[in-house]
Design an enzyme around this catalytic site. Structure first.
Site, PDB file in Angstrom:
ATOM      1  CD  GLU A  96      -0.877 -17.655  -0.501  1.00 19.92           C
ATOM      2  OE1 GLU A  96       0.369 -17.383  -0.605  1.00 19.92           O
ATOM      3  OE2 GLU A  96      -1.148 -17.041   0.719  1.00 19.92           O
ATOM      4  NE  ARG A 101       6.688 -13.610   2.975  1.00 17.58           N
ATOM      5  CZ  ARG A 101       5.903 -12.968   2.625  1.00 17.58           C
ATOM      6  NH1 ARG A 101       4.934 -12.932   1.700  1.00 17.58           N
ATOM      7  NH2 ARG A 101       5.489 -11.961   3.801  1.00 17.58           N
ATOM      8  N   GLY A 110       1.395 -19.428  -2.698  1.00 19.30           N
ATOM      9  CA  GLY A 110       0.807 -19.401  -4.157  1.00 19.30           C
ATOM     10  C   GLY A 110      -0.546 -18.876  -4.222  1.00 19.30           C
ATOM     11  N   GLY A 122       0.792  -1.134  -0.142  1.00 16.75           N
ATOM     12  CA  GLY A 122      -0.034  -0.036  -0.101  1.00 16.75           C
ATOM     13  C   GLY A 122       0.786   1.260   0.280  1.00 16.75           C
ATOM     14  CG  ASP A 135       3.119 -16.526  -4.868  1.00 15.26           C
ATOM     15  OD1 ASP A 135       3.828 -17.239  -3.841  1.00 15.26           O
ATOM     16  OD2 ASP A 135       2.214 -15.801  -4.558  1.00 15.26           O
ATOM     17  CG  ASP A 187       1.601  -8.808  -9.014  1.00  9.61           C
ATOM     18  OD1 ASP A 187       1.942  -8.631  -7.902  1.00  9.61           O
ATOM     19  OD2 ASP A 187       0.334  -8.955  -9.245  1.00  9.61           O
ATOM     20  N   GLY A 188       2.436  -5.710  -8.284  1.00  3.68           N
ATOM     21  CA  GLY A 188       2.113  -4.600  -7.826  1.00  3.68           C
ATOM     22  C   GLY A 188       2.961  -3.487  -7.903  1.00  3.68           C
TER      23      GLY A 188
HETATM   24  N1  LIG Z   1      -2.031  -0.844  -9.887  1.00  2.00           N
HETATM   25  C1  LIG Z   1      -1.166  -0.367  -9.087  1.00  2.00           C
HETATM   26  N2  LIG Z   1      -0.686   0.999  -9.321  1.00  2.00           N
HETATM   27  C2  LIG Z   1       0.353   1.536  -8.563  1.00  2.00           C
HETATM   28  N3  LIG Z   1       0.916   1.025  -7.428  1.00  2.00           N
HETATM   29  C3  LIG Z   1       0.312  -0.208  -7.190  1.00  2.00           C
HETATM   30  C4  LIG Z   1      -0.417  -0.876  -7.886  1.00  2.00           C
HETATM   31  N4  LIG Z   1      -1.018  -2.068  -7.347  1.00  2.00           N
HETATM   32  C5  LIG Z   1       0.174  -2.284  -6.346  1.00  2.00           C
HETATM   33  N5  LIG Z   1       0.866  -1.211  -6.274  1.00  2.00           N
HETATM   34  C6  LIG Z   1       1.902  -0.747  -5.042  1.00  2.00           C
HETATM   35  O1  LIG Z   1       2.744  -1.579  -5.421  1.00  2.00           O
HETATM   36  C7  LIG Z   1       3.402  -1.888  -4.036  1.00  2.00           C
HETATM   37  C8  LIG Z   1       3.524  -3.296  -3.945  1.00  2.00           C
HETATM   38  O2  LIG Z   1       2.334  -4.045  -4.319  1.00  2.00           O
HETATM   39  P1  LIG Z   1       1.878  -5.496  -3.537  1.00  2.00           P
HETATM   40  O3  LIG Z   1       1.772  -5.166  -2.012  1.00  2.00           O
HETATM   41  O4  LIG Z   1       0.779  -5.928  -4.308  1.00  2.00           O
HETATM   42  O5  LIG Z   1       3.193  -6.359  -3.720  1.00  2.00           O
HETATM   43  P2  LIG Z   1       3.772  -7.044  -4.837  1.00  2.00           P
HETATM   44  O6  LIG Z   1       4.752  -6.139  -5.662  1.00  2.00           O
HETATM   45  O7  LIG Z   1       2.628  -7.609  -6.173  1.00  2.00           O
HETATM   46  O8  LIG Z   1       4.642  -8.075  -4.331  1.00  2.00           O
HETATM   47  P3  LIG Z   1       4.070  -9.850  -3.831  1.00  2.00           P
HETATM   48  O9  LIG Z   1       4.456 -10.562  -4.930  1.00  2.00           O
HETATM   49  O10 LIG Z   1       4.662  -9.927  -2.626  1.00  2.00           O
HETATM   50  O11 LIG Z   1       2.634  -9.589  -3.827  1.00  2.00           O
HETATM   51  C9  LIG Z   1       2.326  -1.308  -2.910  1.00  2.00           C
HETATM   52  O12 LIG Z   1       2.750  -0.116  -2.447  1.00  2.00           O
HETATM   53  C10 LIG Z   1       1.003  -1.126  -3.825  1.00  2.00           C
HETATM   54  O13 LIG Z   1       0.374   0.032  -3.299  1.00  2.00           O
HETATM   55  O1  LIG Z   2       1.393 -12.018   4.431  1.00  2.00           O
HETATM   56  P1  LIG Z   2       1.887 -11.008   3.372  1.00  2.00           P
HETATM   57  O2  LIG Z   2       3.375 -10.429   3.776  1.00  2.00           O
HETATM   58  O3  LIG Z   2       0.929 -10.144   2.914  1.00  2.00           O
HETATM   59  O4  LIG Z   2       2.416 -11.859   2.219  1.00  2.00           O
HETATM   60  C1  LIG Z   2       1.577 -13.070   1.625  1.00  2.00           C
HETATM   61  C2  LIG Z   2       1.465 -12.903   0.086  1.00  2.00           C
HETATM   62  O5  LIG Z   2       2.893 -12.858  -0.269  1.00  2.00           O
HETATM   63  C3  LIG Z   2       3.143 -13.753  -1.170  1.00  2.00           C
HETATM   64  O6  LIG Z   2       4.299 -14.393  -0.803  1.00  2.00           O
HETATM   65  C4  LIG Z   2       3.535 -13.346  -2.629  1.00  2.00           C
HETATM   66  O7  LIG Z   2       2.685 -12.440  -3.173  1.00  2.00           O
HETATM   67  C5  LIG Z   2       1.955 -14.695  -1.470  1.00  2.00           C
HETATM   68  O8  LIG Z   2       2.225 -16.021  -1.932  1.00  2.00           O
HETATM   69  C6  LIG Z   2       1.051 -14.420  -0.403  1.00  2.00           C
HETATM   70  O9  LIG Z   2      -0.159 -14.673  -0.316  1.00  2.00           O
HETATM   71 MG   LIG Z   3       1.737  -9.324  -5.894  1.00  2.00          MG
END
Ligand SMILES: Nc1ncnc2c1ncn2[C@@H]1O[C@H](COP(=O)(O)OP(=O)(O)OP(=O)(O)O)[C@@H](O)[C@H]1O
Ligand SMILES: O=P(O)(O)OC[C@H]1O[C@](O)(CO)[C@@H](O)[C@@H]1O
Ligand SMILES: [Mg+2]
Length: 483
Positions: free
Chosen positions: A343, A404, A288, A189, A244, A214-215
């Site tokens: 998961e 992890r 996952g 976030g 994942d 991806d986020g």
């Molecule tokens: N569509 C988006 N546009 C801009 N920022 C985003 C978007 N989606 C996610 N983010 C931001 O990217 C950061 C990481 O996102 P997220 O918590 O989903 O983890 P992630 O990078 O996908 O890693 P993980 O594989 O652990 O889920 C956060 O600060 C989130 O607010």
């Molecule tokens: O508990 P957290 O830190 O939000 O992360 C859990 C998630 O992160 C991951 O490891 C990666 O996206 C997912 O497999 C799992 O759902």
């Molecule tokens: Mg993600």
């Protein structure tokens, strides 16, 4: 440019026809390919003859004298797909990417004004600290960038207090590759685009290295677009991280192999528990969220698993062809059974309240219900109902965070180093809005926008999933579940 647009290299399928009928050793021409190029920093793209051009300082290294093949030329590309169906009359369009690596000439002067910011976002993954370490060491020792900063606690750190911006050097990061987690800390976030870009500008950063899943990649695309909108000469690269392995285009993500390796310990324990009980089941839940790669690879590596449940394959519990009948039969056959569940599997089956349906984490990801305890409880209830006079034990193991939170293994450590160096070389070449990553083993530069949307689900029609099915002999769950 549309990477999926049909190419006109072989419209009549001439090459295909030739290949289908040709004797061996006949030369076949592949269709033309599309180069998915990566964007350039404004100062690197200037076509008025004023674009920055600096000899790569690696050439002046006192001990290492790069051979001619060390530098990547402007024409070096790698193909996305490594195999082709030459017998097809409609060959798939071919896509190429620029090869990653050092360039003879830089489009960024690393000694003048370069200021790098490193940030980690999202969940943990083995190797995060190695990537950070190698970015710092590579920036300073290969290129002489003096100002390298770690930004604390994810994207929100960019608009955090001064304490959130820590100057880093090789001495400070020396042993980071031996540590799990991320020394910089990570959060989900807090993605406030304007505040983040304002913070980047206010601190004078000229290069941003965002490490995440991806986020994080989608966030990096938004930052890149905002840099462009404001006309800023700041580059950004996204370094793909996801335990994942759910990021597409690249071969696999770092930390994944380490996670699979650690998952073996949980499966081994589940197996010992199951074998040592009368009618014992060992149940292991692995990470996952939307993909079952960890569960699949752990199953194939272990060979003790009787059933692997992944998000990509729906299953049902009771009735002919269901999970419970299968486990009962397996127990009758072997005396025990081991189940691995990702998961994200079975989420449609778990009853949930309206509040639970709406629950999201700080980044907007749907919060999943815990499939492990639910499955354990449903299995226990079913056994009691169907086979009340027979002894039965389920031992449930949840190594979720253990797989992890460890340091990267040797393979992942090497991978992290190559990724970090690829990222730096790309930034120094004047590229921006890109992701470095291996494609068929060749490190390449891929547009951030492509990686941000590319998913990597388990392909249940490919050989790997077929292999799982043949190792476990589990049901395909294609029958209609009993009501
Ligand atoms: N569509 C988006 N546009 C801009 N920022 C985003 C978007 N989606 C996610 N983010 C931001 O990217 C950061 C990481 O996102 P997220 O918590 O989903 O983890 P992630 O990078 O996908 O890693 P993980 O594989 O652990 O889920 C956060 O600060 C989130 O607010
Ligand atoms: O508990 P957290 O830190 O939000 O992360 C859990 C998630 O992160 C991951 O490891 C990666 O996206 C997912 O497999 C799992 O759902
Ligand atoms: Mg993600």
């Amino acid at each position: 440019m549309d990477p999926t647009a049909p190419n006109s290299g072989d419209p009549n399928g001439v090459a295909a026809a030739a290949a289908a009928t040709a004797p061996t050793n006949t030369t076949v021409t592949l269709p033309a390919f599309t180069l998915r190029d990566v964007p350039r920093l404004p100062s690197a793209a200037a076509d008025d003859g004023n674009a920055t051009r600096i000899p790569n300082p690696i050439s002046r290294h006192p001990y290492f004298h790069p051979p001619p093949t060390f530098y990547i030329s402007d024409g070096d590309v790698s193909l996305r797909h490594a195999f082709f169906d030459l017998a097809s009359s409609t060959p798939a369009p071919l896509v190429a990417y620029r090869r990653a690596g050092p360039r003879r000439e830089l489009a960024v002067d690393p000694a003048r004004g370069a200021r790098a910011a490193l940030v980690t976002c999202g969940g943990l993954c083995p190797g995060l600290n190695t990537v950070l370490r190698e970015l710092v060491v590579g920036l300073q020792e290969l290129y002489g960038v003096r100002d390298v900063f770690g930004v604390a606690a994810g994207y929100r750190g960019f608009y955090g207090p001064d304490d959130d911006h820590v100057r880093l050097d090789p001495a400070a990061v020396d042993d980071w590759h031996k540590k799990g987690g991320t020394v910089l800390k990570t959060t989900r976030g807090g993605f406030d685009l304007n505040k983040i870009v304002d913070g980047i500008v206010a601190r004078g950063y000229t290069q941003v290295y965002a490490i995440g899943g991806d986020g994080t990649m989608r966030g990096a695309v938004a930052i890149f677009e905002e840099f462009k909108r404001r006309g800023l000469n700041i580059s950004i690269t996204g370094i793909p991280k996801t335990v994942d392995n759910d990021i597409g285009i690249i071969d696999r993500s770092f930390g994944f192999q380490t996670a699979v390796e650690i998952a073996q310990q949980a499966i081994d324990a589940a197996h010992v528990e199951a074998v040592s009980a009368v009618n014992g089941i060992g149940l292991v839940k692995l990470m996952g969220r939307s993909t079952g790669h960890i569960a699949l690879h752990a199953t194939l590596s272990s060979r003790d698993v009787d059933c692997c449940l992944i998000p990509e394959v729906d299953f049902y519990l009771e009735g002919k062809g269901g999970l419970f009948d299968f486990l009962y039969e397996r127990i009758k056959l072997k005396g025990h059974a081991v189940v691995v569940v990702a998961e994200g599997a079975g989420q449609k089956l778990i009853p949930r309240t309206d509040d639970q349906k709406r629950e999201q984490d700080e980044s907007g990801n749907i919060v999943f219900l815990d499939v492990g305890p639910w499955l354990k409880s449903e299995l226990g209830k079913w056994w009691k109902k169907e086979h009340p006079s027979e002894l039965f034990t389920v031992k449930y193991i949840d190594p979720t965070y253990m797989i992890r939170a460890v340091p990267a293994n040797a393979t992942d450590n090497l991978y992290c180093t190559l990724l970090a160096h690829s990222a730096i070389h790309g930034i120094m070449a004047g590229f921006t809005g890109f992701v470095p990553g291996p494609i068929n083993g060749n490190y390449s530069y891929i547009p951030l926008e492509d990686v941000a949307v590319a998913k990597n689900p388990v392909d249940v029609n490919d050989h790997k999933w077929a292999w799982v099915r043949s190792v476990t002999n589990q049901p395909d769950f294609l029958n209609t579940p009993a009501k």
